[in-house]
Design a protein around this motif. Sequence first.
Motif, short mmCIF file in Angstrom:
data_model
loop_
_atom_site.label_atom_id
_atom_site.label_comp_id
_atom_site.label_asym_id
_atom_site.label_seq_id
_atom_site.Cartn_x
_atom_site.Cartn_y
_atom_site.Cartn_z
N TYR A 9 0.81 -1.21 -0.01
CA TYR A 9 -0.21 0.03 0.02
C TYR A 9 0.84 1.21 -0.06
CZ TYR A 9 -3.78 -3.03 1.75
OH TYR A 9 -4.59 -4.40 1.70
N ILE A 10 0.46 2.38 -0.51
CA ILE A 10 1.16 3.60 -0.51
C ILE A 10 0.21 4.43 0.47
CG2 ILE A 10 1.67 5.66 -1.78
CD1 ILE A 10 3.44 3.25 -2.49
N ASP A 11 1.07 4.76 1.46
CA ASP A 11 0.70 5.99 2.34
C ASP A 11 -0.45 5.87 3.11
OD1 ASP A 11 2.56 8.05 1.52
OD2 ASP A 11 1.55 8.69 0.03
N SER A 12 -1.23 4.68 3.19
CA SER A 12 -2.33 4.23 3.97
C SER A 12 -2.90 2.79 3.67
CB SER A 12 -3.65 5.31 3.93
OG SER A 12 -4.41 5.04 4.87
N LEU A 13 -3.17 2.30 4.90
CA LEU A 13 -3.72 0.86 4.63
C LEU A 13 -5.48 1.17 4.09
CD1 LEU A 13 -2.20 -1.07 7.51
CD2 LEU A 13 -1.94 -1.70 5.01
N ASN A 14 -5.61 2.18 4.22
CA ASN A 14 -7.23 2.24 3.97
C ASN A 14 -7.39 2.76 2.39
OD1 ASN A 14 -8.00 2.38 6.62
ND2 ASN A 14 -7.64 4.31 6.78
N LEU A 15 -6.23 2.71 1.58
CA LEU A 15 -6.53 3.03 0.05
C LEU A 15 -6.29 1.34 -0.57
CD1 LEU A 15 -4.13 5.76 -0.35
CD2 LEU A 15 -6.36 5.85 -0.04
N GLN A 16 -6.53 1.37 -1.69
CA GLN A 16 -6.47 0.05 -2.35
C GLN A 16 -4.93 -0.29 -2.60
OE1 GLN A 16 -8.91 -2.24 -3.49
NE2 GLN A 16 -10.15 -0.75 -2.27
N PRO A 17 -4.77 -1.43 -2.34
CA PRO A 17 -3.12 -2.06 -2.76
C PRO A 17 -2.65 -1.78 -4.11
CG PRO A 17 -4.39 -3.83 -2.73
CD PRO A 17 -5.46 -2.67 -2.13
N PHE A 18 -1.20 -1.22 -4.21
CA PHE A 18 -1.02 -0.99 -5.52
C PHE A 18 -0.17 -2.19 -6.06
CE2 PHE A 18 3.07 0.11 -3.55
CZ PHE A 18 3.87 0.23 -4.48
N GLY A 19 0.13 -3.19 -5.20
CA GLY A 19 0.80 -4.47 -5.67
C GLY A 19 0.64 -5.40 -4.80
N THR A 20 0.61 -6.64 -5.19
CA THR A 20 0.22 -7.96 -4.30
C THR A 20 1.59 -9.00 -4.84
OG1 THR A 20 -1.90 -7.67 -3.96
CG2 THR A 20 -0.99 -9.87 -3.59
N VAL A 21 2.21 -9.69 -4.09
CA VAL A 21 3.11 -10.60 -4.25
C VAL A 21 2.80 -11.74 -3.55
CG1 VAL A 21 5.57 -11.28 -4.14
CG2 VAL A 21 5.05 -9.12 -4.62
N THR A 22 2.67 -12.89 -4.22
CA THR A 22 2.29 -14.21 -3.42
C THR A 22 3.65 -15.03 -3.11
OG1 THR A 22 -0.02 -14.24 -4.07
CG2 THR A 22 0.82 -16.39 -3.33
N ILE A 23 4.44 -15.37 -2.09
CA ILE A 23 5.51 -16.34 -1.92
C ILE A 23 4.91 -17.65 -1.98
CG2 ILE A 23 7.30 -16.58 -0.54
CD1 ILE A 23 7.58 -13.85 -1.63
N PRO A 24 5.52 -18.54 -2.65
CA PRO A 24 5.08 -19.87 -2.52
C PRO A 24 5.70 -20.48 -1.26
CG PRO A 24 7.09 -19.66 -4.32
CD PRO A 24 6.58 -18.22 -3.64
N THR A 25 5.06 -21.51 -0.85
CA THR A 25 5.49 -22.29 0.28
C THR A 25 6.80 -23.04 0.16
OG1 THR A 25 3.23 -22.58 0.95
CG2 THR A 25 4.72 -24.24 1.78
N ASN A 26 7.88 -22.88 1.13
CA ASN A 26 9.11 -23.89 1.09
C ASN A 26 8.96 -24.66 2.29
OD1 ASN A 26 9.34 -21.56 2.77
ND2 ASN A 26 11.04 -21.05 1.89
N GLY A 27 7.91 -24.83 3.15
CA GLY A 27 8.02 -25.83 4.07
C GLY A 27 8.38 -25.33 5.46
N ASN A 28 9.16 -24.39 5.74
CA ASN A 28 9.92 -24.04 7.03
C ASN A 28 10.26 -22.66 6.82
OD1 ASN A 28 11.71 -24.09 8.92
ND2 ASN A 28 12.07 -26.04 8.97
N TYR A 29 9.93 -21.98 8.28
CA TYR A 29 10.57 -20.69 8.24
C TYR A 29 11.95 -20.41 8.12
CZ TYR A 29 5.60 -19.68 9.78
OH TYR A 29 4.18 -19.55 9.69
N ASP A 30 12.53 -21.38 8.24
CA ASP A 30 13.74 -21.21 8.34
C ASP A 30 14.60 -21.76 7.00
OD1 ASP A 30 14.44 -20.46 10.99
OD2 ASP A 30 14.37 -22.16 11.91
N ALA A 31 13.77 -22.08 6.17
CA ALA A 31 14.18 -22.53 4.64
C ALA A 31 14.75 -21.34 4.13
CB ALA A 31 13.32 -23.18 4.16
#
Length: 275
Positions: A166-188
């Motif tokens: 988001y730009i400048d406020s969470l109350n506005l529409q997002p200007f980009g979305t990225v989806t990170i794939p699962t890799n099975g472990n937070y330490d991976a």
Amino acid sequence: KNVDFSSKMPTTVTAVAGTEAEATVKIHLDSKDGPVIATIPLGNGGSFMSNLQIGTSKITKSVTGKHDIYLSFGGEKGIGLDYIQFSHKVSAFGRIEAEIFDVGIQGTLHPRVQERDNFSNRKNVGYLDNGSWMRYPDVDFGENGAKKVTAAGSVADGGGASLQFYIDSLNLQPFGTVTIPTNGNYDAVPLTAASEVLRKVTGVHDVYIKVNKGISIDYFEFEEASEDPLVTLLKELDRLKETALALSETEYTAETYQRLKSAIAQVDSVNRNDL
């Protein structure tokens, strides 16, 4: 004591506190009566223990080197100060480490900076879940803006995790979305993903990241958009105009000088109509 501003001059300062009424936090340099470089407003949270208030102020004076920092408080009632953080302007077009956020909320807690035991040997931001967010102040998108955003992180659960920007406020529409794939472990080893931004953003802005599930975020960065071809052409016309005007009138014949003035008038007309 001895807060070091040698590497980067701060541009903003943020305070997070519990409040029972509207309040202010003033930042003084070197003594309690020293110059005030910022006054941070805080809203009425109704309690010291819940609904933390977030306030931000621009730094009003140039600050470099090492200084002692003193705080003074204003308002009808006391406040429960959690922390303050100074931030400086950063370019959107280089790696922005996730841990440099100035404020963030994860439920009633803050996102945590962690040393992850993975091949990146980097600090990551974890303890995030659905609705958690972080703010990155004074991100400079320059004149051309961004065309793509890339993020890196580790996701333990299936289905991946989405990061909304988001730009400048969470109350506005997002200007980009990225989806990170699962890799099975937070330490991976963190995985990267990228997405086109949804609209052009230029200049200096606060960037917010909001997540939809548990993730450990390593970094994000933007790819700069190409300059508009029309803007490039107009800049070149201005350059040629300045080159021509640098010559003396005596270096032209009467006819070519009139043609030059006519051409310059046309350039100025184009600039007025298109910029």
